[in-house]
Write a protein that holds these residues in place. Sequence first.
Motif, PDB file in Angstrom:
ATOM      1  N   THR A 109       9.006  -0.185  -0.640  1.00 32.38           N
ATOM      2  CA  THR A 109       7.830   0.600  -1.020  1.00 32.38           C
ATOM      3  C   THR A 109       7.829   0.995  -2.488  1.00 32.38           C
ATOM      4  O   THR A 109       6.790   1.350  -3.026  1.00 32.38           O
ATOM      5  CB  THR A 109       7.722   1.876  -0.166  1.00 32.38           C
TER       6      THR A 109
ATOM      7  N   LEU B 243       0.840  -1.199   0.000  1.00 37.78           N
ATOM      8  CA  LEU B 243       0.000   0.000   0.000  1.00 37.78           C
ATOM      9  C   LEU B 243       0.872   1.245   0.000  1.00 37.78           C
ATOM     10  O   LEU B 243       0.624   2.182  -0.758  1.00 37.78           O
ATOM     11  CB  LEU B 243      -0.927  -0.013   1.215  1.00 37.78           C
ATOM     12  N   ALA B 244       1.904   1.246   0.820  1.00 41.61           N
ATOM     13  CA  ALA B 244       2.799   2.392   0.873  1.00 41.61           C
ATOM     14  C   ALA B 244       3.451   2.615  -0.479  1.00 41.61           C
ATOM     15  O   ALA B 244       3.607   3.746  -0.924  1.00 41.61           O
ATOM     16  CB  ALA B 244       3.853   2.194   1.958  1.00 41.61           C
TER      17      ALA B 244
ATOM     18  N   PRO C 194      -0.120   6.303   3.904  1.00 46.83           N
ATOM     19  CA  PRO C 194      -0.503   5.831   2.577  1.00 46.83           C
ATOM     20  C   PRO C 194      -1.161   6.900   1.713  1.00 46.83           C
ATOM     21  O   PRO C 194      -1.123   6.810   0.493  1.00 46.83           O
ATOM     22  CB  PRO C 194      -1.477   4.694   2.869  1.00 46.83           C
ATOM     23  N   THR C 195      -1.772   7.897   2.328  1.00 48.24           N
ATOM     24  CA  THR C 195      -2.484   8.924   1.578  1.00 48.24           C
ATOM     25  C   THR C 195      -2.330  10.261   2.276  1.00 48.24           C
ATOM     26  O   THR C 195      -1.904  10.334   3.434  1.00 48.24           O
ATOM     27  CB  THR C 195      -3.997   8.613   1.498  1.00 48.24           C
TER      28      THR C 195
ATOM     29  N   THR D 253      -1.249   2.165   7.917  1.00 43.44           N
ATOM     30  CA  THR D 253      -2.328   1.639   7.096  1.00 43.44           C
ATOM     31  C   THR D 253      -3.535   2.552   7.175  1.00 43.44           C
ATOM     32  O   THR D 253      -4.369   2.551   6.295  1.00 43.44           O
ATOM     33  CB  THR D 253      -2.716   0.212   7.526  1.00 43.44           C
TER      34      THR D 253
END
Length: 175
Positions: free
Chosen positions: A146, A21-22, A115-116, A167
């Motif tokens: 990553t 995800l990262a 992540p965002t 996360t």
Amino acid sequence: MSSRHRSHPSVRAAAAGAVTLAALVLGGCGSQEEDLVDTVPDSAREAVVDRQDDATGVQPVHEGVLDGTFYEQVEAWDGQQVDLTAEVDVLVSPRTFLLVPEPGTEVDPLLVLSPTDVAGLGEGATVRVEGVLGAAFDLPRVEEDTGVDLQDDRYDDFDAEPYLVATSVEVVGEG
């Protein structure tokens, strides 16, 4: 560094999901955000969603504040899910920041890779962060894991320090 903890398949899946995800979304740390997002295959995005679904129900090894007790267990908890509530000390980039330990705790701030982008994130904000703990930040290894260029000059001071690949990040109080 060796750690003495039992590894469970669900924890490994959560860690793998967090790293993947990262890799997908930490593009904001560099200047190539759009390029990184556009080059990620749909199958990789779907794998992240599947791993996140598999990881639900994983109990963090630590739920609480960033204090001396947390730091005493960093090596034992390396690669495991943690849930921290702390104040944002410094914004390193749009998706990386430092959490300041509880008052009276004589340890360094904790680097978090988000992540965002997080709405309302700013210095002094109180956040709840869930993620996978790393005991020793190694820039080349984190970049490799990553797939994101973290602009070396911003992260030199974090070498061998604990870090967290988030996360989820939720602002729970304004600073």
